[in-house]
Design an enzyme around this catalytic site. Structure first.
Site, short mmCIF file in Angstrom:
data_model
loop_
_atom_site.label_atom_id
_atom_site.label_comp_id
_atom_site.label_asym_id
_atom_site.label_seq_id
_atom_site.Cartn_x
_atom_site.Cartn_y
_atom_site.Cartn_z
N GLU A 1 77.82 117.15 121.17
CA GLU A 1 76.92 116.53 120.20
C GLU A 1 75.55 116.26 120.82
O GLU A 1 75.46 115.75 121.94
CB GLU A 1 77.56 115.21 119.73
CG GLU A 1 76.82 114.46 118.66
CD GLU A 1 77.59 113.23 118.20
OE1 GLU A 1 77.18 112.63 117.21
OE2 GLU A 1 78.61 112.86 118.84
N LYS B 113 76.00 115.68 110.30
CA LYS B 113 77.06 114.68 110.44
C LYS B 113 77.14 113.80 109.19
O LYS B 113 76.12 113.35 108.67
CB LYS B 113 76.78 113.83 111.69
CG LYS B 113 77.91 112.93 112.13
CD LYS B 113 77.59 112.31 113.48
CE LYS B 113 78.72 111.49 114.04
NZ LYS B 113 78.43 110.96 115.39
N CYS C 106 82.16 114.42 115.86
CA CYS C 106 82.59 113.17 116.49
C CYS C 106 83.19 112.19 115.48
O CYS C 106 84.32 112.32 115.06
CB CYS C 106 81.42 112.55 117.26
SG CYS C 106 81.97 111.37 118.54
#
Length: 628
Positions: A46, A113, A165
């Protein structure tokens, strides 16, 4: 579907915020390694381009612009391979945390995200905007348009998508939507911070997802001490249909740690290799690995010339000393002797040649001698036991060791104040003052050594002391890094016994036979930390219940009384003392040197736990406890 085989690669990277050249070099090295392994897809962590820990710099549009410029540079290395790399995107006056897919030197799209981490040490909503599900838009840079959003990609007929994540930690995770659309592979680029035993949770997250969704799942985490406080273990996981195919060794000293696996995609895929993962984790071993890597990265990234430590002979400073010795041992084990010395940015070519010619044990001590300078600063209240403890530990690991006394300096300060006040200072009337001056005058001398050597001065306070302010500001708290401020005292004590028995640090035998003491009162008073405070085990229980589990003082009392920790009157005394000292000493916690996040919580107001410097001091809450 017909059987398709893809070589999947994932790489952990040791990045640094806004170190564009260094970050791109690691990315390029990872791409080269993946190509050498004939990888079809390479997954990188990330925000790997800029680094994850840029914090409020993400709010500056120029940072995302710089990241995009470097993205255009690295895409030219992606001939014959598909690479997924984390990068921030500034779009419609907002910042998005994305994974960019580059296929054969062409940018295919940016997956943004959807769920932002906002608990514990995470503050992502301060910088980023969450992306809505099932939405794809376009943005333009230099006349070129790129898709951004919730995108499904394809590689040789295999559909794949992302969970970035935090996305994977939510009940309504993106994978729930992707599987009905025919997705067979999930990629997860992460910046998941280290905490003791967290790898067990992460392993289950990945393997269970691959089983639940009957897919392949590939995970890549950041590695090392990226920005100062957070440590990343560099975990790489590849799983399929509930079986673990690849897992790397965590917390290594490499810049790039890559794993590859050939994965079969079909209705009933063949899984030829399976790794048996057997928890539980040895938390002592895990802590030592994290602490030594964090110190090494902090030293080299800050361009410091080793470490300096006021070695008192007690548990805390001994733990710091052994951690530096482990920097050398684990670094050489991970990289090899010469590569470690070069990466440390501390050794000249002549020193590298000299140490390389030594037998292994002598080489280890030579490394530690260069890495660590210690000093024992005794007073009339210091014991022969702590002097022997400090001296023998330093000798056993190879650290430089100096010894001097500070009594004359203490007398000078004391006599000056006595003259000003027109009276003698006495232990009966001025106990805390007379203790603090001894701790405080130790700071200038050790700071001088650090300045002379351009070394990194280590403060030695632990989490239990931080919790109740049992520390002298500008004394034992003096330093540029506070490596064990995230670890409680009870853990440190058993940790040192483990290090002596399991790692062979025989010099710890002396400190392991001592009762923790500040040694600031006259010897006849037999001062110990637990006599000044309470049993450390109880202190830690109160701390965890109060600030991890968020119970009130009365609820803490009820839980501990039910558990039979002590009788009611004793518990009331301990709990009242704890909360009173906690609220009185927040200003100290605000002033601590940067510390590492090592457990599932910490007390650092700049990372995990904010508390007002001025407060009501729990007066009403403690009165309710008293009236119980």
């Amino acid at each position: 579907m017909e059987e398709t085989r893809l070589v999947l690669a994932a790489a952990a990277l040791n990045q640094t915020p806004m170190d564009w050249d260094g970050n791109l070099k690691n990315i390029q090295d990872a791409i080269t390694k993946a190509k050498n392994n004939n990888a079809d897809i390479l997954l990188l962590p990330e925000l790997a381009v800029s680094g994850y820990g840029c914090e409020d710099m993400f709010l500056s549009p120029w940072l995302s612009e710089m990241a995009f410029e470097h993205l255009l540079q690295l895409k030219e290395w992606c001939d014959g391979i598909t690479v997924a790399v984390g990068v921030s995107v500034f779009y419609k006056l907002k910042v998005y945390n994305t994974a960019c897919v580059i296929k054969n030197k062409e940018i295919v799209g940016f997956t943004a995200k959807q769920f932002l981490a906002n608990d514990g040490v995470h503050y992502e909503p301060r910088w980023f905007t969450p992306w809505p599900a099932d939405v794809v838009e376009e943005f333009e840079v230099n006349g070129q348009r790129y898709p951004i959003g919730d995108i499904i990609y394809e590689e040789k007929g295999v559909k794949y998508a992302f969970e970035i994540c935090e996305d994977a930690w939510r009940p309504n995770r993106p994978a729930e939507r992707h599987m009905p659309k025919g997705v067979q592979l999930i990629l997860n680029p992460s910046a998941s911070h280290f905490a003791l035993s967290k790898t067990d949770v992460r392993h289950r997250l990945v393997v269970d997802a691959s089983k639940k969704y009957q897919c392949a799942y590939m995970y890549a985490n950041l590695l090392g001490n990226e920005a100062g406080r957070m440590i990343y273990d560099g975990e790489v996981l590849i799983a399929q249909n509930g079986k673990l195919i690849r897992r790397n060794e965590l917390l290594c000293f490499k810049d790039v740690d890559l794993e590859c696996a050939e994965v079969c995609f079909s209705r009933n895929p063949t899984i030829e290799e399976v790794i048996e993962y057997l928890p539980p984790i040895d938390e002592n071993k895990e802590l030592m690995a994290a602490l030594s890597l964090a110190l090494f990265d902090y030293m080299r990234k800050s361009r410091s010339r080793g470490f300096v430590l006021s070695l008192s002979g007690g548990a805390d400073s001994s733990a710091c000393a052994v951690a530096v010795a482990e920097v050398a041992r684990r670094g050489v084990e991970s990289l090899g002797l010469e590569p470690f010395m070069k990466k440390a940015l501390l050794f000249s070519p002549a020193e590298i040649a000299e140490v390389s010619a030594l037998p292994e044990e002598q080489a280890q001590k030579a490394l530690v001698k260069k890495l660590l300078t210690t000093a024992y600063q005794g007073t009339v209240n210091s014991s022969d036991d702590t002097y022997q403890s400090a001296k023998e530990l330093a000798a056993s690991i190879g650290a430089k060791f100096y010894n001097w006394t500070i009594d004359e300096v203490v007398r000078n300060y004391t006599s000056t104040i006595e003259e000003v006040l027109g009276r003698d200072l006495t232990w009966e009337q001025d106990d805390v003052t007379l203790q603090n001056i001894q701790a405080r005058v130790r700071a200038p001398g050790i700071w001088m050594l650090a300045n002379i050597q351009n070394g990194l001065l280590m403060a030695t306070s632990n989490r239990s002391e931080a919790s109740v302010g049992y520390a002298t500001m500008d004394g034992d708290t003096a330093g540029g890094i506070s490596p064990i401020a995230g670890i409680d005292k009870a853990f440190i004590r058993q940790f040192l016994i483990w290090a002596q028995q399991e790692l062979g640090y025989i010099g710890l035998q002396y400190v392991n036979n001592l009762q923790p003491s500040a040694e600031l009162r006259p010897a006849e008073e037999e001062q110990t930390d637990e006599k000044d405070l309470m049993p450390y085990e109880v202190l830690n229980q109160i701390e965890r219940l109060a600030f991890h589990d968020r119970y009130s003082p009365l609820e803490v009392y009820d839980i501990l009384l039910k558990d039979g920790v002590a009788d009611g009157a004793t518990l009331k005394g301990w709990i009242t003392k704890y909360y009173s000292l906690w609220s009185r000493n927040q200003w100290k916690r605000d002033r601590y040197a940067p510390s590492f996040h090592l457990d599932d919580y910490n007390l650092d107001p700049r990372s995990w736990l904010r508390f007002p410097i001025l407060s009501g001091g729990f007066r009403e809450e403690l009165q309710l406890l008293k009236d119980r």
